[in-house]
Scaffold this motif. Structure first.
Motif, PDB file in Angstrom:
ATOM      1  N   GLU A  10       0.842  -1.199   0.000  1.00 51.50           N
ATOM      2  CA  GLU A  10       0.000   0.000   0.000  1.00 51.50           C
ATOM      3  C   GLU A  10       0.878   1.251   0.000  1.00 51.50           C
ATOM      4  O   GLU A  10       0.607   2.218  -0.730  1.00 51.50           O
ATOM      5  N   LEU A  13       2.262   1.624  -3.419  1.00 50.30           N
ATOM      6  CA  LEU A  13       1.250   2.132  -4.353  1.00 50.30           C
ATOM      7  C   LEU A  13       1.127   3.647  -4.218  1.00 50.30           C
ATOM      8  O   LEU A  13       1.050   4.375  -5.208  1.00 50.30           O
ATOM      9  N   ILE A  14       1.143   4.130  -2.987  1.00 51.41           N
ATOM     10  CA  ILE A  14       1.059   5.580  -2.772  1.00 51.41           C
ATOM     11  C   ILE A  14       2.292   6.279  -3.339  1.00 51.41           C
ATOM     12  O   ILE A  14       2.201   7.343  -3.950  1.00 51.41           O
ATOM     13  N   LYS A  51       1.816   5.200   6.384  1.00 53.96           N
ATOM     14  CA  LYS A  51       1.762   3.759   6.118  1.00 53.96           C
ATOM     15  C   LYS A  51       3.069   3.082   6.518  1.00 53.96           C
ATOM     16  O   LYS A  51       3.072   1.969   7.014  1.00 53.96           O
TER      17      LYS A  51
END
Lengths: 502, 502
Positions: A10, A13-14, A51
């Motif tokens: 995640e 992806l960011i 994250k």
């Protein structure tokens, strides 16, 4: 492990989303959008940081046995899983050990420092920049202390870019390299200079763009998974596992700028596109570069060892001369080969040739390590810079703007990054020799226009491994020995004996 | 209020980030990146939805007195703050009232439905699509029931695109429009057809691109805050308050496609760039379009009322003929004007002229309302479609692919959107007449090449208001009367009497 990969994925992806915005900003974004784009990027950075620092990651790592002392975790895990834990522990510690207050305090100071640097450089006013540089050095000491209070500060900072690297280890490699390079320069200086006037003939951007496309194609840079655009400063950026883009710059009175820039960035892109130790690690931090230096090894291997070789141009000069007509009319292969390999001590690192480039870098490595240890006072930097320029390259900058103020790195607080630029050359040459040792001569492959074989070898040995091995381990695993400068020096000595005829 | 704007602004920022990725996907993204880009966009959509549905928003709205019955909240607030609460209440309810399960159930069904539609259209096989369309109708009924169980389902769905609009209200506007358009078509059919052969002469993409740039410039579309690129389907997208981009398509044997496409999208972009009821509402949901129909009014006003007018081309045809040489050689202004306004009943909505376009839309409005109410069974759609095509346009599709299967909207479950396409024409013409009533004749401004005056008026009266007023209120406020079709019909009747000479 699964959950760790999901959280990591995640964040990745960011980061990729941020890369799309960053790419757009440099290529096509309308100018007035800049402020809002800054907000968008800052938001994504904050989100990625959130994250990366989730306490759950720390808990998962602990549960899998990964600690500061034993980052690889439980010995019952597979080697790849253990490598992953090592990387995740490292990233997590780096993201969490420095207090948020210090990070934001430094961010503010850095923004002032960069502005002061830009002004000081254009005004050739080192004293105006001096207090800012002092602050940057101090911040770096504090950061090193947060990351590892028992480590040597420069080693701690260096480790962020070259995992496992130490100042002593790098000095052991750089010192003989420096001495050899200075000797090679003496030999080159004793010979008549090569003529590269024709490289400065006017060459329209459109023709150079065609040449760049041609180069990307013969390097097997897959345009289904990448693209080339034009920017003020060339770069490579990863927007996704299947989306790695490069940019180049077209200088109409010096086409080699785009030609070798395109090969260089393509080398970076091929590395990014080749990563992937295993499908389940595809979008994780294990599918990252082994280090900045290894990344640089890929760009410089393709740019210099392939792209500036005689064998390469024997196959491609004719087509190039056609695409760039009439720029190369009447230029022989030998004249061309010598011209693109012209060596000339210059003041500016980014414009340096293959021989002097590493000397520029070693100079910075020595100075930044001394600044950090306090052996060199910030106020004495200009003098030390000029002295070493004289000793290494035989020239002295006319002013600090072209001297110790030329690079942006220190103003950004980046200390420990510079060595990567020269280590890349060494890794590249050592990989090259390893191919030969393993019975596959890359020079012959270049002559036979079989570049794909070199890529295949790099994919199998270097790219696919991603960050599974620390860079030093990677070198040992792939080449059978620790990193040393002899491969690079042999390569240079042989090549420039030919170019300069000694 | 401040906190509400902050949360709203964050959702907006995420939406803009998604728009960057969406724009990139349609313009420059390497093909192999598509799957990962889908993941990136889905992540951002999820994030935006999370922000839009935060319970804190509901609490803030309640604390400020905004409820379903009294969305504008406390009467002590400023009119603008009250308008903002109305919009926020509306968005919040729409985002939260439909259960997540229903949303994701429908998303899955929609994806199957779209695939089935594409296959059914290419195979001209309506029965294969029928069960999917039935599901889409059923889902829409359920959604309407979630949003407002006491409302008339079509009204509830329509309100999402045209706030405050009702089926009855639209029918009251569309019915006379339909009858008048059919009459106008009869008159046009009685006259010799105009010749537009020269519009189909080969016109290279590069020339059309120059023409598009020229048009953007004379429309005062600021390229510091926007840009034009090429895509398969033209669109306008907002990547930030100061970053609104358009795209166009170049058809080499029909240059009007890019010319009027560029004007159309520029009209959308000018609206987006002009929004902003107040600085503190700059990056909020109050700086959004009043409705999809009002958005369409801006694109079609510029495209048709300005861009297809005689006055406009009197000023620009000469320059155009130069840019597109030799395509318009020997074409008189009168021939050109008539050609770009040629009317011809055709089967495909998206290719329709100014007169028949609204008939295509009214047909869909009537049919979708009947499908939703159950007055028309899904299986009977093809027949009903063909009957109405005969009645409205005098032609019948040879097959369903060119008939009721031509549009993607219903397959996506979008019911209630179609009316916007025709309402836009009516808003546009009514705004146009309002300018005249207020002593400023836009036709004269066009003739005097003073397009800036029209933009200034639209900025002041329509753009800057953003979503402060419901579209119907905006019409009353700006034009002094409720929306009706007479302005548009008067415009068409006058124009086409001239084009077709009756």
């Amino acid at each position: 492990m699964e959950r760790l990969r999901t959280l990591d994925g995640e964040a990745k992806l960011i980061t990729h989303i941020g890369a799309v915005l960053g790419w757009d900003q440099e290529t096509y974004m309308p100018p007035a959008a800049i402020e809002e784009r800054g907000d968008q990027l800052a938001y994504l950075e904050g989100l990625a940081h959130e994250k990366q620092t989730m306490p759950e990651i720390g808990e998962l790592l602990a549960a899998l046995g990964s600690t500061g002392e034993n980052p690889e975790g439980d010995t019952t895990l597979s080697p790849m899983d253990r490598a992953y834990l090592r990387i995740m522990r490292r990233n997590y510690d780096q993201a969490t050990k420095v207090p948020t207050e210090l990070v934001s305090e430094m961010a503010k100071a850095t923004s002032l420092s960069q502005a002061a640097w830009a002004k000081a450089r254009s005004g050739n006013d080192f004293p105006a920049f001096e207090p800012h540089l002092q602050k940057m050095v101090d911040f770096n000491r504090r950061i090193a202390d947060c990351l590892d209070p028992s480590g040597k500060p420069y080693d701690v900072l260096l480790d962020r870019f070259e995992e496992g690297g130490t100042q002593a280890g790098i000095a052991a490699v750089f010192n003989p390299l420096r001495d050899e390079l200075v000797k090679l320069m003496d030999r080159i200086r004793s010979r008549p200079q090569v003529n590269d006037d024709f490289l400065h003939r006017h060459c329209p951007e459109a023709d150079q763009a065609k040449a760049s496309s041609y180069l990307m194609k013969i390097l097997s840079y897959d345009l289904e998974r990448g693209r080339l655009d034009k920017t003020a400063h060339p770069f490579t950026t990863t927007l996704g596992v299947s989306d790695v883009r490069i940019t180049t710059r077209y200088v109409e009175d010096f086409f080699p700028s785009s030609v070798f820039g395109t090969i260089h960035e393509s080398g970076h892109a091929l590395y990014e596109l080749g990563m992937g130790p295993a499908p389940e690690y595809q979008r994780t931090s294990l599918a990252d570069a082994a280090s900045m230096a290894v990344h640089e090894s890929q760009s410089r291997l393709w740019e210099n060892m392939v792209g500036r070789s005689l064998g390469f141009w024997k196959n491609h000069l004719q087509e190039f001369a056609r695409m760039l007509t009439p720029v190369l009319d009447g230029v022989s292969i030998d004249e061309y080969y010598r011209a693109i390999n012209k060596v000339e001590p210059s003041l500016i690192r980014t414009e340096a040739d293959e021989v002097t480039y590493s000397l520029h870098v070693i100079l910075r490595f020595e100075l930044e390590a001394e600044l950090l240890s306090g052996n060199l006072a910030v106020k004495d930097l200009p003098g030390a810079w000029n002295e070493r320029m004289q000793a290494f390259l035989g020239i002295v900058p006319p002013d600090d703007a072209k001297g110790c103020l030329q690079d942006i790195h220190w103003s950004m607080g980046a200390i420990g990054y510079f060595p990567s630029y020269a280590l890349g050359n060494l890794y590249g040459a050592q990989f090259w020799d390893a191919m030969k040792d393993q019975g596959f001569d890359p020079a012959v492959a270049v002559e036979n226009d079989n570049l794909g074989a070199i890529l295949t070898w790099l994919r199998a040995n270097v790219h696919s491994a991603g960050a599974v091995y620390k860079p030093g381990e990677l070198a040992r695993k792939v080449t059978g020995e620790s990193l040393d400068a002899s491969h690079f020096m042999r390569y240079l000595n042989e090549k420039y004996a030919r170019v300069y005829g000694f």
